[in-house]
Design an enzyme around this catalytic site. Structure first.
Site, PDB file in Angstrom:
ATOM      1  N   VAL A  35       0.837  -1.201   0.000  1.00 32.07           N
ATOM      2  CA  VAL A  35       0.000   0.000   0.000  1.00 32.07           C
ATOM      3  C   VAL A  35       0.876   1.257   0.000  1.00 32.07           C
ATOM      4  O   VAL A  35       0.597   2.225  -0.714  1.00 32.07           O
ATOM      5  CB  VAL A  35      -0.967   0.004   1.208  1.00 32.07           C
ATOM      6  CG1 VAL A  35      -1.892   1.209   1.148  1.00 32.07           C
ATOM      7  CG2 VAL A  35      -1.798  -1.271   1.224  1.00 32.07           C
ATOM      8  N   ILE A 150     -14.298   1.490  -0.776  1.00 33.30           N
ATOM      9  CA  ILE A 150     -15.594   2.173  -0.705  1.00 33.30           C
ATOM     10  C   ILE A 150     -15.624   3.053   0.553  1.00 33.30           C
ATOM     11  O   ILE A 150     -14.947   2.763   1.522  1.00 33.30           O
ATOM     12  CB  ILE A 150     -16.783   1.169  -0.667  1.00 33.30           C
ATOM     13  CG1 ILE A 150     -16.571   0.134   0.454  1.00 33.30           C
ATOM     14  CG2 ILE A 150     -16.969   0.488  -1.994  1.00 33.30           C
ATOM     15  CD1 ILE A 150     -17.761  -0.759   0.658  1.00 33.30           C
ATOM     16  N   GLY A 201      -2.648 -13.982  -6.070  1.00 33.39           N
ATOM     17  CA  GLY A 201      -2.368 -12.813  -5.226  1.00 33.39           C
ATOM     18  C   GLY A 201      -3.579 -12.364  -4.412  1.00 33.39           C
ATOM     19  O   GLY A 201      -3.551 -11.290  -3.809  1.00 33.39           O
ATOM     20  N   LYS A 219     -12.115  -5.794  11.368  1.00 31.92           N
ATOM     21  CA  LYS A 219     -12.945  -4.822  10.635  1.00 31.92           C
ATOM     22  C   LYS A 219     -14.297  -4.647  11.322  1.00 31.92           C
ATOM     23  O   LYS A 219     -14.829  -3.540  11.388  1.00 31.92           O
ATOM     24  CB  LYS A 219     -13.145  -5.288   9.189  1.00 31.92           C
ATOM     25  CG  LYS A 219     -11.856  -5.254   8.371  1.00 31.92           C
ATOM     26  CD  LYS A 219     -12.076  -5.940   7.045  1.00 31.92           C
ATOM     27  CE  LYS A 219     -10.815  -5.957   6.204  1.00 31.92           C
ATOM     28  NZ  LYS A 219     -10.922  -6.894   5.073  1.00 31.92           N
TER      29      LYS A 219
HETATM   30  N1  LIG Z   1      -2.654  -4.827   1.184  1.00 34.14           N
HETATM   31  C1  LIG Z   1      -3.926  -4.428   1.180  1.00 34.14           C
HETATM   32  O1  LIG Z   1      -4.681  -4.640   0.224  1.00 34.14           O
HETATM   33  C2  LIG Z   1      -4.472  -3.662   2.370  1.00 34.14           C
HETATM   34  C3  LIG Z   1      -5.817  -3.232   2.334  1.00 34.14           C
HETATM   35  C4  LIG Z   1      -6.321  -2.472   3.412  1.00 34.14           C
HETATM   36  C5  LIG Z   1      -5.491  -2.230   4.499  1.00 34.14           C
HETATM   37  N2  LIG Z   1      -4.195  -2.686   4.512  1.00 34.14           N
HETATM   38  C6  LIG Z   1      -3.375  -2.358   5.674  1.00 34.14           C
HETATM   39  O2  LIG Z   1      -2.324  -1.498   5.247  1.00 34.14           O
HETATM   40  C7  LIG Z   1      -1.159  -1.728   6.045  1.00 34.14           C
HETATM   41  C8  LIG Z   1       0.011  -2.060   5.132  1.00 34.14           C
HETATM   42  O3  LIG Z   1      -0.316  -3.222   4.394  1.00 34.14           O
HETATM   43  P1  LIG Z   1       0.621  -3.736   3.204  1.00 34.14           P
HETATM   44  O4  LIG Z   1      -0.144  -4.800   2.521  1.00 34.14           O
HETATM   45  O5  LIG Z   1       1.155  -2.596   2.444  1.00 34.14           O
HETATM   46  O6  LIG Z   1       1.812  -4.414   4.062  1.00 34.14           O
HETATM   47  P2  LIG Z   1       3.295  -4.731   3.558  1.00 34.14           P
HETATM   48  O7  LIG Z   1       3.334  -4.919   2.102  1.00 34.14           O
HETATM   49  O8  LIG Z   1       3.794  -5.811   4.460  1.00 34.14           O
HETATM   50  O9  LIG Z   1       4.087  -3.373   3.879  1.00 34.14           O
HETATM   51  C9  LIG Z   1       4.478  -2.991   5.170  1.00 34.14           C
HETATM   52  C10 LIG Z   1       5.757  -2.200   5.043  1.00 34.14           C
HETATM   53  O10 LIG Z   1       6.084  -1.674   6.326  1.00 34.14           O
HETATM   54  C11 LIG Z   1       7.406  -2.065   6.672  1.00 34.14           C
HETATM   55  N3  LIG Z   1       7.464  -2.292   8.108  1.00 34.14           N
HETATM   56  C12 LIG Z   1       6.725  -3.157   8.822  1.00 34.14           C
HETATM   57  N4  LIG Z   1       7.057  -3.095  10.117  1.00 34.14           N
HETATM   58  C13 LIG Z   1       8.043  -2.185  10.212  1.00 34.14           C
HETATM   59  C14 LIG Z   1       8.819  -1.714  11.294  1.00 34.14           C
HETATM   60  N5  LIG Z   1       8.660  -2.163  12.548  1.00 34.14           N
HETATM   61  N6  LIG Z   1       9.749  -0.769  11.054  1.00 34.14           N
HETATM   62  C15 LIG Z   1       9.931  -0.309   9.804  1.00 34.14           C
HETATM   63  N7  LIG Z   1       9.251  -0.724   8.721  1.00 34.14           N
HETATM   64  C16 LIG Z   1       8.303  -1.662   8.936  1.00 34.14           C
HETATM   65  C17 LIG Z   1       7.657  -3.346   5.903  1.00 34.14           C
HETATM   66  O11 LIG Z   1       9.040  -3.526   5.715  1.00 34.14           O
HETATM   67  P3  LIG Z   1       9.642  -4.973   5.271  1.00 34.14           P
HETATM   68  O12 LIG Z   1       9.630  -4.963   3.780  1.00 34.14           O
HETATM   69  O13 LIG Z   1      10.988  -5.004   5.868  1.00 34.14           O
HETATM   70  O14 LIG Z   1       8.734  -6.026   5.864  1.00 34.14           O
HETATM   71  C18 LIG Z   1       6.935  -3.058   4.588  1.00 34.14           C
HETATM   72  O15 LIG Z   1       7.744  -2.336   3.686  1.00 34.14           O
HETATM   73  C19 LIG Z   1      -1.538  -2.860   7.016  1.00 34.14           C
HETATM   74  O16 LIG Z   1      -1.958  -2.294   8.234  1.00 34.14           O
HETATM   75  C20 LIG Z   1      -2.696  -3.554   6.311  1.00 34.14           C
HETATM   76  O17 LIG Z   1      -3.566  -4.185   7.220  1.00 34.14           O
HETATM   77  C21 LIG Z   1      -3.682  -3.381   3.469  1.00 34.14           C
END
Ligand SMILES: NC(=O)c1ccc[n+]([C@@H]2O[C@H](COP(=O)([O-])OP(=O)(O)OC[C@H]3O[C@@H](n4cnc5c(N)ncnc54)[C@H](OP(=O)(O)O)[C@@H]3O)[C@@H](O)[C@H]2O)c1
Length: 291
Positions: A35, A150, A201, A219
């Site tokens: 994201v 949404i 995915g 949620k």
């Molecule tokens: N993906 C979706 O479709 C979606 C939809 C709605 C909400 N969300 C929410 O959005 C948020 C992000 O999701 P995402 O899918 O983007 O996750 P992600 O791909 O795992 O990205 C998280 C990023 O944050 C970094 N990170 C995590 N912990 C950290 C720490 N302690 N210190 C520094 N960097 C840190 C990770 O680094 P590393 O690469 O080193 O792990 C990664 O680059 C979550 O809360 C998720 O629930 C996601």
């Protein structure tokens, strides 16, 4: 259409009224993952707009750097660089409870507003963090944490502000919905439907949070707090996995004029108590959603 949490995050960074006032906002992004990268792309598309990306924070930042981020943006692996900066808004896209929770608190105390998509954090500490935001005169926006594509939260909080809601019911997890729909349509077993979802995915390598219902439960907590105005904790909501469901169960469900979906339900009873359920069960769709 696939949910676009990054669009919701970008919307929430700049409410229209603030932008129309001609102000510019400096944005620090924490978490450059799925994201975070998409939000950074949206912010970078309009370098002369009201939103200026100033910082990108992530652990081990060197491996994250990409050439399409404007040169003035500071890449950092020290959260202190962000907290001590003059950024107006922290966009938290790391996920997890800690250290995200502590850093969101620190950002609010440092006078920054926060936009987050972190459903776990808001489900666990939403009321406390909203209180802190009110105390510091800043905003905490979390519309992207539930149904990112949404305007669910804003519709409840603003569009339905004058109404009293008693029941929230729906399908809150796309991964489970994909798996169950596939099983129903093709007769596939749970394992092969999950494998296909992972290959496409739609499911993560570790699908526990989706399959066990924990994602939907987080949620539901947020929607319950926003919509029914009742503080509830995740542990209070019974949660059933979809993994025991077999392809043959859809045949039995059909005989009962039912299908099988992971339905999340929160209901306030008339005596102002709260009956909550996050479960998977064979349910006639109309009964599940309309009572
Ligand atoms: N993906 C979706 O479709 C979606 C939809 C709605 C909400 N969300 C929410 O959005 C948020 C992000 O999701 P995402 O899918 O983007 O996750 P992600 O791909 O795992 O990205 C998280 C990023 O944050 C970094 N990170 C995590 N912990 C950290 C720490 N302690 N210190 C520094 N960097 C840190 C990770 O680094 P590393 O690469 O080193 O792990 C990664 O680059 C979550 O809360 C998720 O629930 C996601």
């Amino acid at each position: 259409m696939a949910p676009r949490p990054e669009s919701k995050v970008a919307d929430q960074i700049a409410p229209e009224r603030s932008v129309s006032a001609g102000r510019k906002f400096k944005i620090a992004l924490a978490g450059f993952g799925t994201v975070g990268r998409s939000v950074a792309k949206l912010l970078s598309q309009n370098p002369h707009g009201p939103l200026i990306l100033t910082h990108i924070f992530n652990r081990n930042i060197e491996r994250k750097k990409v050439d399409w981020i404007p040169g003035h943006v500071r890449w950092t692996e020290q959260i202190e660089d962000v907290l001590a900066s003059d950024a107006d808004i922290l966009v938290e896209l790391m996920g997890g409870l800690e250290p995200a929770g502590e850093w969101v608190s620190q950002a609010l105390r440092a006078g920054k507003s926060v936009v987050t998509a972190n459903k776990l954090l808001i489900a666990d500490r939403g009321p406390e963090l909203l209180r802190l935001a009110r105390q510091t005169g800043r905003q905490l926006q979390f519309g992207a944490s539930v149904a990112g594509g949404i305007p669910a939260i804003i519709a409840i909080q603003e569009g339905l502000a004058g109404d009293r809601l008693y029941r929230i019911a729906g399908i809150l997890n796309g991964t489970c919905n994909y798996i169950l729909t596939k099983m129903e349509a093709t007769g596939a077993g749970f394992d092969s439907a999950l494998k296909e979802a992972q290959e496409l995915g739609f499911a993560e390598a570790d699908p526990t949070s989706d399959v066990e219902g924990y994602d939907a439960r987080a949620k539901l907590v947020i929607l319950t707090q926003a919509g029914l105005r009742v503080n509830v904790r995740s542990e209070q909501i019974p949660c059933a996995p979809i993994s025991p469901i077999d392809a043959v169960d859809f045949g039995y469900a059909r005989e009962l004029n039912c299908t099988i979906r992971q339905i999340s339900i929160a209901q306030k009873d008339t005596k102002n108590g709260l009956r909550l359920l996050a479960a998977v069960r064979p349910t006639p769709p109309l009964c599940a959603l309309c009572g």
